[in-house]
Design a protein around this motif. Structure first.
Motif, short mmCIF file in Angstrom:
data_model
loop_
_atom_site.label_atom_id
_atom_site.label_comp_id
_atom_site.label_asym_id
_atom_site.label_seq_id
_atom_site.Cartn_x
_atom_site.Cartn_y
_atom_site.Cartn_z
N UNK A 4 -8.90 46.69 -8.69
CA UNK A 4 -7.86 47.29 -9.55
C UNK A 4 -6.65 47.70 -8.71
N UNK A 5 -6.91 48.30 -7.54
CA UNK A 5 -5.81 48.68 -6.64
C UNK A 5 -5.05 47.45 -6.15
N UNK A 6 -5.79 46.38 -5.88
CA UNK A 6 -5.14 45.13 -5.44
C UNK A 6 -4.27 44.55 -6.54
N UNK A 7 -4.72 44.66 -7.79
CA UNK A 7 -3.92 44.15 -8.91
C UNK A 7 -2.61 44.95 -9.05
N UNK A 8 -2.68 46.26 -8.88
CA UNK A 8 -1.48 47.09 -8.93
C UNK A 8 -0.53 46.71 -7.79
N UNK A 9 -1.09 46.55 -6.59
CA UNK A 9 -0.27 46.16 -5.45
C UNK A 9 0.32 44.77 -5.63
N UNK A 10 -0.44 43.84 -6.22
CA UNK A 10 0.07 42.48 -6.44
C UNK A 10 1.26 42.50 -7.40
N UNK A 11 1.18 43.31 -8.44
CA UNK A 11 2.31 43.40 -9.37
C UNK A 11 3.55 43.99 -8.69
N UNK A 12 3.34 45.00 -7.87
CA UNK A 12 4.46 45.56 -7.12
C UNK A 12 5.06 44.54 -6.16
N UNK A 57 -0.47 52.47 7.19
CA UNK A 57 -0.30 53.20 8.45
C UNK A 57 0.32 54.57 8.22
N UNK A 58 1.34 54.64 7.37
CA UNK A 58 2.05 55.91 7.20
C UNK A 58 1.40 56.85 6.20
N UNK A 59 0.81 56.31 5.12
CA UNK A 59 0.20 57.22 4.14
C UNK A 59 -1.31 57.07 4.03
N UNK A 60 -1.89 56.09 4.70
CA UNK A 60 -3.34 55.93 4.68
C UNK A 60 -3.84 55.07 3.55
N UNK A 61 -2.94 54.64 2.66
CA UNK A 61 -3.34 53.77 1.55
C UNK A 61 -2.09 53.11 0.99
N UNK A 62 -2.30 52.02 0.28
CA UNK A 62 -1.18 51.40 -0.42
C UNK A 62 -0.95 52.18 -1.72
N UNK A 63 0.07 51.83 -2.46
CA UNK A 63 0.37 52.55 -3.71
C UNK A 63 -0.75 52.34 -4.72
N UNK A 64 -1.27 51.13 -4.80
CA UNK A 64 -2.39 50.85 -5.71
C UNK A 64 -3.64 51.61 -5.32
#
Length: 195
Positions: A73-81, A126-133
């Motif tokens: 689900x996180x990858x899908x959010x990141x893919x759309x971004x 690296x900067x926040x520890x996670x992607x937006x998704x």
């Protein structure tokens, strides 16, 4: 030399400690200046867990297939971004060099998407520890002590390079099938659930 004799009238009196029964004892709180009271009025914000998102204690965290599904689900959010960012970069690129839309546009878009996803995953993790998704799905890359390590950046770069080199979809799909974080096992830095 004259020695004074101690007389019973001016003899020192021993210090007497008042004896209190347990019922008479009242708890005494120390008095602090107002400036300290303002600083420490809410100690909840000073706790380590509040700043990192990790909580101590044995709780049922998402693991296995559940964590893998949330990761998808996180990858899908990141893919759309990333698709949206790639479209913006592609339009800006075409506008700057003033070339007509050609048949090689899809290949150019794919190159921009792959390079953009590689850079996006490295910088955000690296900067926040996670992607937006991942942040939206309460997932983090690496434990807090791993993020403080000097090897964290290299592990993040290796993980992102590994995922991009295998075609972006292959390793997440294998992770979904086997129910474990395969890129994490290969790179040495795994995804963790906050819930």
């Amino acid at each position: 030399m004259q020695i004074d004799k101690i007389k019973p009238d001016n003899s020192p009196v021993p210090f007497e400690i008042p004896t209190e029964t347990p019922e008479e004892k009242t708890p005494q709180t120390p008095s602090y200046p107002e400036s300290l009271k303002k600083i420490f009025r809410n100690r909840q914000n000073l706790e380590w867990e509040m700043g990192t998102g990790f909580h101590s204690g044995p709780k049922g965290r998402r693991k296995g297939y559940v964590l893998t599904l949330w990761s998808v689900m996180a990858s899908a959010i990141d893919a759309l971004l990333l698709i949206a960012m790639s479209c913006i970069f592609m339009m800006a690129f075409l506008k700057i060099i003033k070339t007509p839309i050609t048949q090689g546009l899809l290949q150019d878009f794919a190159v921009i998407y792959v390079l953009g996803s590689w850079l996006y995953m490295i910088t955000t993790r690296f900067f926040i520890g996670s992607s937006i998704g991942e942040a939206a799905c309460d997932i983090r890359l690496g434990k807090p002590q791993e993020r403080m390590s000097s090897w964290y950046f290299l592990k993040v770069v290796f993980r992102a390079t590994l995922v991009v080199a295998t075609g972006i979809v292959v390793l997440p799909l294998l992770s979904l099938i086997f129910g474990k974080d395969i890129p994490g096992s290969l790179s040495g830095i795994k995804l963790f659930s906050l819930k």
